[in-house]
Structure formats: C-alpha cells, structure tokens
Scaffold this active site. Structure first.
Site, PDB file in Angstrom:
ATOM      1  N   LYS A   1     -27.922  -6.980  22.801  1.00 57.08           N
ATOM      2  CA  LYS A   1     -26.695  -7.291  22.045  1.00 57.08           C
ATOM      3  C   LYS A   1     -25.488  -7.367  22.995  1.00 57.08           C
ATOM      4  O   LYS A   1     -24.662  -8.270  22.896  1.00 57.08           O
ATOM      5  CB  LYS A   1     -26.477  -6.220  20.966  1.00 57.08           C
ATOM      6  CG  LYS A   1     -25.106  -6.188  20.322  1.00 57.08           C
ATOM      7  CD  LYS A   1     -24.822  -7.373  19.432  1.00 57.08           C
ATOM      8  CE  LYS A   1     -23.393  -7.320  18.908  1.00 57.08           C
ATOM      9  NZ  LYS A   1     -23.014  -8.486  18.143  1.00 57.08           N
TER      10      LYS A   1
ATOM     11  N   LYS B   1     -13.956  -3.103  22.688  1.00 59.29           N
ATOM     12  CA  LYS B   1     -14.849  -1.932  22.766  1.00 59.29           C
ATOM     13  C   LYS B   1     -16.200  -2.358  23.340  1.00 59.29           C
ATOM     14  O   LYS B   1     -16.760  -1.703  24.217  1.00 59.29           O
ATOM     15  CB  LYS B   1     -14.994  -1.353  21.346  1.00 59.29           C
ATOM     16  CG  LYS B   1     -15.951  -0.213  21.169  1.00 59.29           C
ATOM     17  CD  LYS B   1     -17.332  -0.596  20.673  1.00 59.29           C
ATOM     18  CE  LYS B   1     -17.408  -1.319  19.371  1.00 59.29           C
ATOM     19  NZ  LYS B   1     -18.764  -1.653  18.942  1.00 59.29           N
TER      20      LYS B   1
HETATM   21  P1  NAP Z   1     -14.821  -2.036  10.784  1.00 62.84           P
HETATM   22  O1  NAP Z   1     -14.546  -2.965   9.668  1.00 62.84           O
HETATM   23  O2  NAP Z   1     -13.722  -1.606  11.687  1.00 62.84           O
HETATM   24  O3  NAP Z   1     -15.530  -0.726  10.159  1.00 62.84           O
HETATM   25  C1  NAP Z   1     -15.800   0.392  10.943  1.00 62.84           C
HETATM   26  C2  NAP Z   1     -16.516   1.426  10.123  1.00 62.84           C
HETATM   27  O4  NAP Z   1     -16.788   2.569  10.964  1.00 62.84           O
HETATM   28  C3  NAP Z   1     -15.668   1.944   8.952  1.00 62.84           C
HETATM   29  O5  NAP Z   1     -16.515   2.217   7.865  1.00 62.84           O
HETATM   30  C4  NAP Z   1     -15.064   3.233   9.539  1.00 62.84           C
HETATM   31  O6  NAP Z   1     -14.712   4.153   8.554  1.00 62.84           O
HETATM   32  C5  NAP Z   1     -16.258   3.729  10.325  1.00 62.84           C
HETATM   33  N1  NAP Z   1     -15.892   4.733  11.340  1.00 62.84           N
HETATM   34  C6  NAP Z   1     -15.103   4.570  12.418  1.00 62.84           C
HETATM   35  N2  NAP Z   1     -15.017   5.709  13.125  1.00 62.84           N
HETATM   36  C7  NAP Z   1     -15.766   6.626  12.458  1.00 62.84           C
HETATM   37  C8  NAP Z   1     -16.086   7.989  12.693  1.00 62.84           C
HETATM   38  N3  NAP Z   1     -15.616   8.665  13.753  1.00 62.84           N
HETATM   39  N4  NAP Z   1     -16.930   8.596  11.827  1.00 62.84           N
HETATM   40  C9  NAP Z   1     -17.421   7.916  10.760  1.00 62.84           C
HETATM   41  N5  NAP Z   1     -17.153   6.634  10.476  1.00 62.84           N
HETATM   42  C10 NAP Z   1     -16.340   5.987  11.320  1.00 62.84           C
HETATM   43  O7  NAP Z   1     -15.974  -2.599  11.748  1.00 62.84           O
HETATM   44  P2  NAP Z   1     -17.106  -3.676  11.455  1.00 62.84           P
HETATM   45  O8  NAP Z   1     -16.575  -5.024  11.775  1.00 62.84           O
HETATM   46  O9  NAP Z   1     -17.748  -3.408  10.134  1.00 62.84           O
HETATM   47  O10 NAP Z   1     -18.110  -3.320  12.651  1.00 62.84           O
HETATM   48  C11 NAP Z   1     -19.028  -2.229  12.564  1.00 62.84           C
HETATM   49  C12 NAP Z   1     -19.945  -2.300  13.793  1.00 62.84           C
HETATM   50  O11 NAP Z   1     -20.631  -3.559  13.804  1.00 62.84           O
HETATM   51  C13 NAP Z   1     -19.196  -2.197  15.129  1.00 62.84           C
HETATM   52  O12 NAP Z   1     -19.954  -1.469  16.060  1.00 62.84           O
HETATM   53  C14 NAP Z   1     -19.074  -3.652  15.552  1.00 62.84           C
HETATM   54  O13 NAP Z   1     -18.962  -3.774  16.965  1.00 62.84           O
HETATM   55  C15 NAP Z   1     -20.367  -4.228  15.020  1.00 62.84           C
HETATM   56  N6  NAP Z   1     -20.328  -5.684  14.751  1.00 62.84           N
HETATM   57  C16 NAP Z   1     -19.282  -6.241  14.066  1.00 62.84           C
HETATM   58  C17 NAP Z   1     -19.283  -7.610  13.841  1.00 62.84           C
HETATM   59  C18 NAP Z   1     -18.158  -8.314  13.124  1.00 62.84           C
HETATM   60  O14 NAP Z   1     -18.106  -9.550  13.190  1.00 62.84           O
HETATM   61  N7  NAP Z   1     -17.265  -7.615  12.435  1.00 62.84           N
HETATM   62  C19 NAP Z   1     -20.329  -8.408  14.302  1.00 62.84           C
HETATM   63  C20 NAP Z   1     -21.393  -7.810  14.963  1.00 62.84           C
HETATM   64  C21 NAP Z   1     -21.372  -6.442  15.188  1.00 62.84           C
HETATM   65  P3  NAP Z   1     -13.193   4.178   7.945  1.00 62.84           P
HETATM   66  O15 NAP Z   1     -13.232   3.225   6.785  1.00 62.84           O
HETATM   67  O16 NAP Z   1     -13.012   5.584   7.572  1.00 62.84           O
HETATM   68  O17 NAP Z   1     -12.270   3.734   9.058  1.00 62.84           O
END
Ligand code: NAP
Length: 295
Positions: A166, A234
């Site tokens: 990834k 990140k």
């Molecule tokens: P996001 O919308 O920023 O959501 C992050 C999630 O992580 C939220 O539910 C947040 O909770 C939680 N979180 C953060 N810190 C935490 C902690 N210390 N303890 C528990 N929960 C915590 O991110 P996302 O876009 O869904 O991405 C999630 C993952 O998928 C990341 O690793 C990202 O790199 C990966 N990803 C994202 C995409 C994309 O296009 N968005 C594509 C591929 C991969 P709160 O609601 O409390 O903040």
C-alpha cells in the site's frame, strides 16, 4: 458474520454501511460519538464492540490510533478470543503491524492487514481494492466481508505485506499527482489551457488513472477531501520511515513531502491532497483554470 467495525471516518462509515447492507451483524464504535450507522449496534468502547464478534475490522487514521484501539483502555485486546480475526484497513507502519499482529496472535486470534485503495467513492460504492497481508486460509475465511465492501482482493503475502505494498502504491499516487500539478502550473504560466494539456495527456503515454480521477475535481477547483492532505502526508512519513528502516533512498518523495509540509503550514491539511496545486500556483503567481469556467 458478526463484525465489530471500529472507526467511522470517511472510509470506515461507508465500509460499515456496506457490511450492514450485505446482511452481516455489525457493531460499530467511533472515538467521537454520534457517527452511527443505520442497522448497526452502537458500542461504547472497542472492547464492547468486539465482544462476541467473529471479526474485528479497524479503519482509523494512523499507527498510534490502531495501537490505541487495540491495546489502549477498553481496547480490543481484552475481548480477543481463539479463532477471532482482527483486520486493519487503516494505512499504517508495516513494522508496527508485525508487532501488533504478534500481540494479537498471542491471544489465539489471527491478524490480517488490509489497507485499501479506491478513496471515498470506492468505499461508498463497495468498489474498494483491498491490499492484503495474512495467511491464505484466514483471507479466504473473511472473503465474504471483503466482497461486501470491495471489488478486488489482492494478497501481497504474509502479515505486513499489505501495508508495505500500500505504501509503495501510494508513493506512486503522490508523485504522479504532483507531476500532474506541476505540469498544469507550468502550462498555465506558459499560456496553455488546462483542457488542452489534458487532451495531450490522455492521447499519449502520460495518461494515468490518477489524472483521470483527479482532473475533474481540479478543473472545478473542488478541493473538498476525498483523501485529505493530512492523511497523504501521514502516509509519506510512513514511506520515508519504512525506507529508513530498510535503508532505501527516496529522494523524489522527500522533495514532494516538503511541498506538503508547506501546504499544511498554509492551512490546507483538511482539503484533498490535490490542493497542493494551490501552493504551486501561489509560488508561480498563476491560477490553473478551466476554459469552460471562463476564468
Ligand atoms: P478520517 O475520515 O480522518 O477518519 C479517521 C478515523 O480514525 C475517525 O473515525 C477517527 O475518529 C479515528 N481516529 C483517529 N485517531 C484515533 C484514535 N487515537 N483512537 C481511535 N480512533 C481514532 O480518515 P479516513 O479517510 O476514513 O481514513 C482512514 C484510514 O484509511 C487512514 O489510515 C487513511 O490513510 C486510509 N485511507 C483513506 C483513504 C481515503 O481516500 N480517505 C483511501 C485509502 C486509505 P474521530 O471521529 O473521533 O476523529
């Protein structure tokens, strides 16, 4: 299957919804309350969500968040049982993944790293591509869950190899987009409209899936987050850290990472990573505009 889904952000919320839609029994938990999923049971802690689950699926921001969810107060660890599978769809450090897997497996459960690609739209439409590390047998066991949320499962090898692949793929996405953004900026400054450049890109070997996905957003100047800049940054730090651990040099990535650093200092962290274009435009004193917008 009984699934505990932990982390209801941009990706996790849509993924959990698709598990419910496919008929699985889902318990959800999110650090900040109030992000429920219709048809799923809301749990107060990761441990509570994981109790009785066959599979615990995580999709949170980063390595520290996964560690917190698994091993922090009221974490998954206390609910682990023989035969349970823990799956991580967050993008995190490959070496930390190995350490987490060892602790989880010591309790008789199995661990699969399954980061995704496909962004917000892929998550919403159950079209994600899962990049998987774990034993073949376990990956097969949870295949119905992959199928509920995605279109493709690519197994890269044993635990940790999903995260490693990834990071390598995201490195390419970041660099290809930055090449596109720099090309657009130079073309704009030299008087070539964005659409003209795009017709050249699409007719030649420069054509790319990254450009195909991002160009419509860029032309509309819609920088709302599909993949927030802070998360791509990140991932870049994870790539550079993995490269340091493995004694690999990534000079191009280091430079692109510096562009992100300044773009984040300028306050763009919650916009899509495509908004790094705005910094290039500022430096060049030009704005890339669509001929159709009349700008
Ligand atoms: P996001 O919308 O920023 O959501 C992050 C999630 O992580 C939220 O539910 C947040 O909770 C939680 N979180 C953060 N810190 C935490 C902690 N210390 N303890 C528990 N929960 C915590 O991110 P996302 O876009 O869904 O991405 C999630 C993952 O998928 C990341 O690793 C990202 O790199 C990966 N990803 C994202 C995409 C994309 O296009 N968005 C594509 C591929 C991969 P709160 O609601 O409390 O903040």
């Amino acid at each position: 299957m009984r699934v505990a889904f932990l982390g209801l952000g941009i990706m996790g919320h849509a993924m959990a919804r698709n598990l419910v839609k496919a008929g699985h029994s889902v318990a959800v938990w999110n650090r900040t309350p109030g992000k429920d999923v219709e048809g799923a049971r809301a749990a107060a802690t990761p441990a509570e969500a994981a109790t009785d689950a066959d599979v615990v699926w995580m999709c949170v921001s980063d390595t520290a968040a996964v560690e917190q969810v698994l091993f922090g107060e009221n974490g998954v660890e206390s609910a682990l049982r023989e035969g349970m599978v823990v799956v991580d769809s967050s993008t995190i450090s490959p070496s930390a993944t190995l350490a987490f897997a060892e602790r989880v497996c010591a309790r008789g459960a199995d661990y699969v790293d399954a980061p995704v690609t496909g962004s917000k739209i892929g998550a919403q439409n159950a079209q994600l591509i899962f990049i998987v590390g774990g034993s073949e047998a376990t990956v097969e066991r949870i295949r119905p869950l992959f199928e509920a949320m995605g279109k493709t499962v690519l197994r890269m090898g044993d635990t940790g190899k999903g995260q490693a692949a990834k990071l390598a793929a995201n490195l390419m996405i970041a660099m290809i987009y930055e090449g596109f953004a720099e090309g657009l900026t130079l073309a704009a400054k030299l008087g070539v409209p964005a659409e003209s450049l795009l017709s050249l890109v699409n007719a030649s070997m420069v054509k790319s899936g990254v450009v195909e996905y991002k160009a419509p957003f860029v032309l509309k100047r819609d920088f709302s987050p599909n993949f927030p800049m802070r998360l791509m940054f990140k991932d870049m730090q994870l790539m550079l850290e993995a490269a340091r651990e493995a004694r690999v040099k990534l000079p191009g990535l280091k430079t692109v990472s510096e562009v992100y650093e300044v773009a984040i200092e300028e306050g763009h962290q919650d916009l899509d990573y495509a908004a790094t274009l705005m910094l290039l435009e500022k430096w060049a004193g030009v704005e890339v505009s669509s001929a159709a917008s009349g700008a």
